[in-house]
Structures are given as C-alpha cells and as structure tokens.
Scaffold this motif. Sequence first.
Motif, mmCIF file in Angstrom:
data_model
loop_
_atom_site.group_PDB
_atom_site.id
_atom_site.type_symbol
_atom_site.label_atom_id
_atom_site.label_comp_id
_atom_site.label_asym_id
_atom_site.label_seq_id
_atom_site.Cartn_x
_atom_site.Cartn_y
_atom_site.Cartn_z
ATOM 1 N N SER B 156 51.394 79.844 117.155
ATOM 2 C CA SER B 156 51.097 78.443 117.455
ATOM 3 C C SER B 156 52.305 77.554 117.171
ATOM 4 N N ASP B 281 40.951 71.719 122.336
ATOM 5 C CA ASP B 281 40.926 73.168 122.540
ATOM 6 C C ASP B 281 40.509 73.883 121.255
ATOM 7 N N ASP B 285 37.382 76.395 120.409
ATOM 8 C CA ASP B 285 37.567 77.697 119.756
ATOM 9 C C ASP B 285 36.628 77.918 118.568
ATOM 10 N N ASN B 307 34.817 79.262 130.257
ATOM 11 C CA ASN B 307 35.895 78.868 129.334
ATOM 12 C C ASN B 307 36.070 77.359 129.249
ATOM 13 N N GLY B 324 38.271 76.547 132.173
ATOM 14 C CA GLY B 324 39.272 76.054 131.220
ATOM 15 C C GLY B 324 39.398 74.549 131.213
ATOM 16 N N PRO B 338 42.387 69.867 131.791
ATOM 17 C CA PRO B 338 42.437 71.285 131.453
ATOM 18 C C PRO B 338 42.593 71.376 129.929
ATOM 19 N N SER B 339 41.848 72.280 129.286
ATOM 20 C CA SER B 339 41.875 72.347 127.820
ATOM 21 C C SER B 339 43.286 72.552 127.277
ATOM 22 N N GLU B 340 44.125 73.244 128.058
ATOM 23 C CA GLU B 340 45.479 73.517 127.582
ATOM 24 C C GLU B 340 46.327 72.246 127.466
ATOM 25 N N ARG B 341 45.799 71.126 127.990
ATOM 26 C CA ARG B 341 46.524 69.864 127.850
ATOM 27 C C ARG B 341 46.060 69.057 126.632
ATOM 28 N N SER B 342 45.283 69.706 125.774
ATOM 29 C CA SER B 342 44.668 68.982 124.648
ATOM 30 C C SER B 342 45.669 68.204 123.786
ATOM 31 N N GLN B 343 46.865 68.764 123.614
ATOM 32 C CA GLN B 343 47.843 68.078 122.766
ATOM 33 C C GLN B 343 48.307 66.748 123.361
#
Lengths: 475, 475
Positions: B156, B281, B285, B307, B324, B338-343
């Motif tokens: 991470s 995200d 989890d 997801n 996602g 999209p969850s991967e853009r959470s930051q």
Amino acid sequence: MMVSRHKIVPVILAGGTGTRLWPLSRQSLPKQFIALVSENTLYQDTLLRVAESDVFLPPVVITGTDFRFFAKRQAAEIEIHPTVLLEPVRRDSGPALLAAAAYVRDQHGPETLVLALAADHVVSNPDAFRACVNSAAEAASKGHIVTFGIRPQGPSTAYGYIKPGTVVEGTDAALVDRFVEKPDAETAARYVADGYLWNSGNFLFPAGLMLEEGARLEPEMTAHAEAAIAKAKPDLTFLNLDSAEFSASKAISIDFAVLEHTQAAAVVAGDFGWSDIGAWDAVHDVNAQDAHGNVTHGSVSLMDSRNSYVYTDGKLVAGIGLDGISVVATDDAILVMPSERSQDVKKLVSELSSAKRNEVNEHLKMHRPWGTYQTICRGDRFHVKKIVVEPGGKLSLQKHYHRAEHWVVVRGTAEVTVDDKVFTVNENESTYLPCGSVHRLANPGRIPLELIEVQTGSYLGEDDIVRLEDVYSRQ
Amino acid sequence: MMVSRHKIVPVILAGGTGTRLWPLSRQSLPKQFIALVSENTLYQDTLLRVAESDVFLPPVVITGTDFRFFAKRQAAEIEIHPTVLLEPVRRDSGPALLAAAAYVRDQHGPETLVLALAADHVVSNPDAFRACVNSAAEAASKGHIVTFGIRPQGPSTAYGYIKPGTVVEGTDAALVDRFVEKPDAETAARYVADGYLWNSGNFLFPAGLMLEEGARLEPEMTAHAEAAIAKAKPDLTFLNLDSAEFSASKAISIDFAVLEHTQAAAVVAGDFGWSDIGAWDAVHDVNAQDAHGNVTHGSVSLMDSRNSYVYTDGKLVAGIGLDGISVVATDDAILVMPSERSQDVKKLVSELSSAKRNEVNEHLKMHRPWGTYQTICRGDRFHVKKIVVEPGGKLSLQKHYHRAEHWVVVRGTAEVTVDDKVFTVNENESTYLPCGSVHRLANPGRIPLELIEVQTGSYLGEDDIVRLEDVYSRQ
C-alpha cells in the motif's frame, strides 16, 4: 413560410407511461410531460412543432384520464388549446388512433389529413421535419397512409425497420415493401446496408382512408373506436371517449392492426434529428455535450470524467473518474449504471415493481388539477407535505376519518372552509382542521399559494379521503 | 480472561474531521461518530475494545468542543462514562497526546501506561488486538514508547512504514530501526519484501516517559500541553483544556514530535484485522461482502453487479451492471466513482469547498446537546425543520429578529416558554412564536419530543439567534 395545400390536423398521442427512463419517468408523471431536452416538456415541444397556423389546424391530443390535467395545463403554458380526448382505459395505439381519426373525420371531413405524432419524441430540426411532412402530405393526398422512416445512424437493434419499395409517382414517398421487427445486430447491419429505414411510429394519412382500412382489416376494433367517439361525452373541457365501447376494443398497435397489412402504406425518408429517447443513453445523445462528452442537468460536479450523463433534480451529485456512466437522481430514488446498460432499466423496474416499491410508480411530488403536493417528511404518526395551489385552484370539499391537519401558509393567501365557516388565512398564519371536519382549501389570489401541511393521526393513507364536492369531477 | 499486570489507561483521540469519507463524514459529523461497519459507531467500537475492566482503567477521550456531546452521548449509549478532555483549538496529535499523558500521569502516576488509540479505526479481531496490547505493555513497562505495526497485506502507498530493528529482550517487541513516509508503489513493494510494517498510528507508553521525551525533544510544546492540563477547568461534565496554553502549542503530529526522534521507540507487529478505513475502498474491504463482492447499506437494489459498494441513508439506490463502483448517497449529496479512485475524494472535497458548497461541511441533520434538527424543506421566505428533543433536553432561551416560528408537536410533549408564559403543548397541538418573542423549548417527558417547525421571515440564517440563557454553556 411554407403554406400547405392540405388541411392537416396534428393528433398527439400522449398516453404512454414509459418506464425505460425511470426513476424520472413514472406512471405518475411519464416522460412526455418532463423537460428532458429543452426548457419545455417533450409534449410541449411536440405541440410547438406543429403550431404553424398556415399549415396545421388546431391539434387534437389523446391521452389517459390520469394525465388530462398535464395535457391541458402544459399546453396552456405555451398558449395552445388542443381538443383533449380521454381514453377511459389503455388499449395501445390502434384504438386510440382510429378514434382520433374518427373525431377528425367528423369535425373536418374524410379527406382531412391526420398527422399522428408520439408526444415523447425529439426532433432537433423542426424545419426539416415540416418539409418532410409536406412531402408526406403529397403522398397521403394521393391515397396513402404514410409513415415517417428515419435514415439509420447505425445498425440499431432498438427499432423496427421499413424496406422502401417503388416510388409513389410525383412524390418523395415510396410504397412500403415490408415492415420488419426489431432485428438482432447482424440483421440490423444488413438492413442498414440494404437501405432500410427506422420505423419512427409517426404517420400521416387521410382520416377517412385510415378508417376504411381499419374497417376492412380490423372491423370490430374500428367499429368500437368509431362508436367511442360517436358516444363521447364532454366533461369540463375534455371529451371522454365512451367507456363501454372503448374498453371493448382489443389492445393492439396501429402497426399490427393496419399498417403491416394495408396496400396503401407508403414511407418518406426523413433526416430531421429524430430520437424517441427510448432510454437514458438516447437522452445523453440528444443533449449538447461538453468538451469531455458529458451532459449534466442540475447541481452536478464532475472531476476527471467523460462520456457520462448525470441528471439531478435537487441534491448535489459528485462524480470522480466516471466514463460512460449514467446517474439519475430524484427525490426518492437514484439510478447508476454504465450507459450501455440503458435498455435494462425496464427489467430493473419490473423487478422493483415485483418487490412492490413505491418508487416505481409514484413521485414524491404529485400533480393535481389544482396544483401539486409533495411529501417532505414522514414519521410514525405524522406526515408533512408542501402544498402549492395555483391561482384560482380549489381542492375538493373533503373530510378524513383518521387524521387531523395543521396548515401553515408560507406564501400567498388561502381561503379555508371548515364546516360552516369560510375564512382567509394569510402568509405566516396557520389553522387547524380537526379529525372529521368538512374542509376545503382554495387560492383566491393572483400568486401561487404555498403551505405546509402537517398531518397527524393513526392512519395517514391517501385513501382516507371522502370527497363531498369537486370542481374537477373527481371521485 | 486476560488479567494485565499493568495499569493501562485507554486514551481515545476523537478530534479528527475526515473528509475522505465525504459525503457521509463531514465537519458536522466526522467518521468516528458514524456507524460504518457495525451497529455501533467507530468511536463506540473503539471504547468497547478497551472496556475490559481487569485490563483497562476507565478511558479518557480527547476531542474538540464541537464534538463534545457526541463523545458523551455515544459513550453513554454503551454505558461507558469516559473523562472527556476538550481541545479549545485543533493542534494535531502531538499536543493532544501530551496533554492526555499529563492528565493520566497526574491522576494515576507516571508509570501508568497510556494506550493511545485513534477513534476511527477498525479492528476486526479484538482478542488478537488485546493480546498485542499485552505484548506492547511488556515492552512499554521496560521503558519504551511502543507503536503498533501492522503486517502489510500488500504494498500500500497509503501508509507510512516502520522498519523493525533488534528485539527488545524478553518481549515480542523490536526497537524501531526507522520510520519512513508514505512511499511510491515500487518502494512500497521493496518495504514489504524487507519485512517493514505499516504504521497504524496507535501507541502504548508510560505516561511519564512520553512527557520526558516530549520535554527533551519539543520542550515548548510539551510545557504548553502540561500547562493546558494544569490550568484546565471543568465545564458541565467536561474538562476544558486551558485555551491560551493549548493554542500556544505548535500543531505537529506525535510521530514528528517524538516518535521519529526518540531512542525509546519500539514496535510490536500485529495481525488483528486493522484498518484505518481511510477511504471508501477500505470501507468496502472491511465489511462482509456478498457472493458477488458487493457491500450494501440501506435501501439498495443491484442487478448484475459486482465488487461494488453502495451506501444510502434513505433514498433507494438502484444499480445495473456496476463493477468496482462506489456510490454513497446522503440526504443532500451523492458521490459516484470507481472505488479505485477513493483517494481522490479529498481533492474533490477541496474543490467543492472552494466553490463554497454547503454540502461539504454541514449535514442536513444537525446534532445539538439537546437532540437534533433537520431541514426538510426550504423555500424563498420559509424553512421547515424536524426537531427532536431528547427527554430532559432544553433548548436555549432565545429570540430571533427576523423570523417567526410555528411549532406543531407530532410526538411527545413540549414545555414552551414564550415571554413570561410557560405552557404545555401536547401531541397534535401547535403554537406560534412571533418575531422578537423570547422563547424556549424543552422536553419534560420520558419519550423523545418530535415537532415540525415552520419558520417564516425575510432572513432565515442560523445566525439570527440571540441566546439569553443556555444550560449547555453555548454562546
């Protein structure tokens, strides 16, 4: 300005209850009565498209009883005053169109041309549309039922197709070689290559000819539709089709009933920026997109997003990194999907419907002949609504068995009847209606009346209402 | 049951205002006070994790004045009654932790161990956590400031890392070889391969040792923090740190101030299902996922989706074909990404903040010492709120210059003061407070009082309030 040699009566079919544009379009407010593309609703834009008085006679609208006040009020807003025919039950486009044709024939004679238009389609080039109507009128007046074919923009599987045949002499129209159902992708590609056209579901025909063909191909249905007009009864400013006759018609589309079987069918090819905005991806397509291909409506903030459609009627919608996503947010329901899944909304709605979700059919904001009401808060033994009464509007004289009501006027002036007293409640004043009291609310003023209603009681359903008198003839 | 040989005082740091979980977490209700993973809020779960009386002394909470009633009320709901220290201003974790250490030392002696925990972390295995605390206590009692290192579940880039050095004799802890900042992906992968641990930001140390190290490394800050405790004043059931002293501290984290410079730093490696749920995200989890990897909260209908994380606090959210994607829907704002853009939520919030959007900091439902209020409808010259007053709750004696108020009681009983009259308003009754009247609302009953307030007037801002008297010492 184009001056037509023909008498054309626009007939607007405004009875649909599209579910593919859920959560915005619902049974309580279907898409034709929503502003999706311009400042006007689709229904208003349709009326305006055929408002040129040198070409068109005053329009006729056919719709369901539930939608009658939308049909009147939205037309009045743009200063159009159509005849509104009311279908007592839904019977698909066949009976509706035959009844409207009978009405036009009875009013204007059998040679009169009927321009039958769906109330929920978009035409981005109205001039090209009217030129096309003119071409169609030439062919119709030579004894044809003319359908508007659209030159395909791609091998869509969402439309039926029409194969044009030999040209109708002296016109831009062609005889219809054949109609085909919605194809699969491969067949669609072949159709496009072979010069087939999309079937737009809009027609132009002499009123008498349609009735003759109807009588020959579907004699019973046509007889019921004609009788429903012959026995129709005026009610307020509406014309109610006869319920027994109309209900006895079978439910079938005009395509199946007449068009696909008649030898009189012809087609004109049009290029007037047509869309039936049948799903959210189509709404995205017909709206102006920004540099990244996004279309937004309302309070929307997009970061690093493209090719997406976001509609909100209030709440802020914030998107990050969206690509090809549709988001539609209403007061009580939010839809999120890749835009390419737009056709699946119908399936989703049917699943929600099986689960008996309120959000499927009802909006929080409900339209009534006198104005609107909207639930703003609901609790265990109370229910808060915002009520707007239009100037001159008058609710029914009513009573409730299970609830008391508090009214706080926040704008305008209310005339309140409680039992045998009538009094005025001004802005920033309130009144109380005990359980069981006979009461009525009216707006005698010149500006909309807005009030907050707080209902309290053990049962707060909309069906706890006894209407003792109603200026809008509701039960 | 584990019985500790040490006296351990849990110190819960509950002053954060996380924006990465917007739109749910906002300044007016930050994430530690929200139920994101279980029925309890993160703060409550943190308190419960250290509630075993054979191991832990009663907890100390340190938070900001804005959050004091959350801190008290949410603890009381789970029958825990912590000492609550109030920071008059935010000064990062350094001054807060040193002040708490001084408080513990003064109450229990310098050898007492402080277990400093963030209020907004998740631990899915509390038993493993307490075992780890036990190991840390062994090392701490030998003169170490022990930080909890987490065995990485992947490379991470969201955490700082700790390199463990030589073992502290007779314990499971190791000396800290070095602390490193959040790395890039490549460096993170190397750290993981080399046995580095994630820095969880939770610590265990003897109160006196931390203050000694603070005095040596940051003498001024430590002196101010100690003086803020020495001069602290009780207020209701809180302890207010001295404002002048605490404000004079520089704002710096305990890591920068002490941990990274002291020779006493040690680390225990933990495997107790830790997450700082720093972004959406991570929330996805740590929650139980269905067979398709989805996590939903509230009224959600997913078709053909996987997801994905969908949270709604009321309105129906329907998704089709999501993969996602995270959707978070609150009363006034909806986030889709999209969850991967959470930051990137932090960046979005800062953009919205520049645009001065209310939705950034304020919730529609606001918490007050006496209960809550929530905007349910807002118009041009009116504003409707639902107000809930807890049993025994009492609003301030107040007046407004620009607005009148109507109150309709829909549940419970209100005691209303208007000028020199005091009277009771029962369920289904209403009262009117003219502009300028001095008034107070209280709930003398045993059940929550719910009322609908309709404000009318030309100016309806929250700052049109003159508080003449307040049982909660507000200005």
